[in-house]
Write an enzyme that holds these catalytic residues in place. Structure first.
Site, short mmCIF file in Angstrom:
data_model
loop_
_atom_site.label_atom_id
_atom_site.label_comp_id
_atom_site.label_asym_id
_atom_site.label_seq_id
_atom_site.Cartn_x
_atom_site.Cartn_y
_atom_site.Cartn_z
N ASP A 288 0.84 -1.20 0.00
CA ASP A 288 0.00 0.00 0.00
C ASP A 288 0.88 1.25 0.00
O ASP A 288 1.88 1.32 0.71
CB ASP A 288 -0.93 -0.01 1.22
CG ASP A 288 -2.09 0.94 1.06
OD1 ASP A 288 -3.22 0.47 0.93
OD2 ASP A 288 -1.86 2.17 1.08
N ILE A 289 0.48 2.24 -0.79
CA ILE A 289 1.27 3.47 -0.92
C ILE A 289 1.19 4.31 0.36
O ILE A 289 2.05 5.18 0.59
CB ILE A 289 0.77 4.28 -2.15
CG1 ILE A 289 1.82 5.24 -2.64
CG2 ILE A 289 -0.54 4.99 -1.87
CD1 ILE A 289 1.50 5.88 -3.99
N GLY B 81 -15.26 3.31 4.09
CA GLY B 81 -14.05 4.02 3.69
C GLY B 81 -13.45 3.50 2.40
O GLY B 81 -12.28 3.76 2.10
N HIS C 256 -6.99 -5.97 2.29
CA HIS C 256 -5.87 -5.37 3.01
C HIS C 256 -5.27 -6.41 3.97
O HIS C 256 -6.01 -7.04 4.75
CB HIS C 256 -6.33 -4.18 3.86
CG HIS C 256 -6.85 -3.01 3.11
ND1 HIS C 256 -6.11 -1.87 2.88
CD2 HIS C 256 -8.06 -2.78 2.53
CE1 HIS C 256 -6.84 -0.98 2.22
NE2 HIS C 256 -8.03 -1.51 1.99
N ASN D 202 -12.84 -3.21 2.71
CA ASN D 202 -13.75 -2.07 2.86
C ASN D 202 -14.78 -2.13 1.74
O ASN D 202 -14.41 -2.14 0.56
CB ASN D 202 -12.97 -0.76 2.80
CG ASN D 202 -12.05 -0.59 4.00
OD1 ASN D 202 -12.41 -0.96 5.11
ND2 ASN D 202 -10.86 -0.04 3.78
N HIS E 98 -10.40 -5.45 -3.08
CA HIS E 98 -9.04 -5.76 -2.65
C HIS E 98 -9.07 -6.11 -1.17
O HIS E 98 -9.90 -5.60 -0.41
CB HIS E 98 -8.07 -4.61 -2.91
CG HIS E 98 -8.58 -3.28 -2.43
ND1 HIS E 98 -9.53 -2.56 -3.12
CD2 HIS E 98 -8.30 -2.58 -1.32
CE1 HIS E 98 -9.81 -1.47 -2.46
NE2 HIS E 98 -9.07 -1.45 -1.35
P1 AMP Z 1 -9.75 1.25 0.18
O1 AMP Z 1 -9.81 2.57 0.89
O2 AMP Z 1 -10.16 0.07 1.01
O3 AMP Z 1 -10.49 1.33 -1.15
O4 AMP Z 1 -8.22 0.99 -0.12
C1 AMP Z 1 -7.53 1.57 -1.19
C2 AMP Z 1 -6.08 1.54 -0.80
O5 AMP Z 1 -5.31 1.76 -1.98
C3 AMP Z 1 -5.67 2.62 0.21
O6 AMP Z 1 -5.15 2.00 1.37
C4 AMP Z 1 -4.63 3.43 -0.55
O7 AMP Z 1 -3.58 3.88 0.27
C5 AMP Z 1 -4.16 2.43 -1.58
N1 AMP Z 1 -3.57 3.04 -2.79
C6 AMP Z 1 -4.05 4.08 -3.49
N2 AMP Z 1 -3.25 4.32 -4.55
C7 AMP Z 1 -2.26 3.41 -4.51
C8 AMP Z 1 -1.11 3.15 -5.32
N3 AMP Z 1 -0.83 3.88 -6.41
N4 AMP Z 1 -0.27 2.13 -4.96
C9 AMP Z 1 -0.55 1.39 -3.86
N5 AMP Z 1 -1.61 1.58 -3.06
C10 AMP Z 1 -2.45 2.59 -3.38
#
Ligand code: AMP
Length: 114
Positions: A31-32, A93, A102, A87, A100
């Site tokens: 995760d970024i 959120g 986490h 989520n 996906h």
């Molecule tokens: P959600 O809020 O459950 O939809 O999770 C989306 C996740 O994607 C969040 O934890 C973000 O930090 C992560 N995210 C967004 N953009 C990127 C990216 N370019 N590379 C890796 N993770 C990302």
């Protein structure tokens, strides 16, 4: 052609990411914006928008995502445990409409929601 999701762009190499795992059905990236020392996302190659959009035909794929958590945890050294979160929708959120899982670990998580 439908727009690609953020995670499909990552899958295609259009956006860089740190890949932890890849197989025929899914891939996993760091995760970024990590919320724990280890924070990995397990993402199906099939762009199901969210858990609520999954169909009965996706049962094996969803099971595969959960079993891939074992692989990710082993690769990341999470022998002491890890948390698994999906989520679903705005109240949860959800920010990326491509389902996906986490995986969070590397610290003791005292805070509980359930
Ligand atoms: P959600 O809020 O459950 O939809 O999770 C989306 C996740 O994607 C969040 O934890 C973000 O930090 C992560 N995210 C967004 N953009 C990127 C990216 N370019 N590379 C890796 N993770 C990302």
């Amino acid at each position: 052609m439908a727009d690609l999701t953020l995670f499909q762009m990552i899958e295609k190499g259009q956006i860089p990411a740190d890949f932890v795992h890849e197989d025929d059905l899914c891939f996993a990236i760091r995760d970024i914006n990590p919320q724990a020392p280890t924070h990995v996302l397990i993402i199906p190659r099939k762009p199901i928008a969210r858990l609520n959009e999954a169909q009965a035909e996706d049962a094996a794929l969803l099971g595969h995502l959960l079993l891939t958590a074992q692989t990710v945890a082993a690769k990341c050294g999470l022998e002491k445990g890890y948390r698994v979160i999906i989520n679903n929708g705005p109240d949860a959120g959800e920010t990326v409409p491509h389902v996906h899982v986490h995986i969070l670990g590397g610290k003791t998580m005292g805070e509980r929601l359930v």
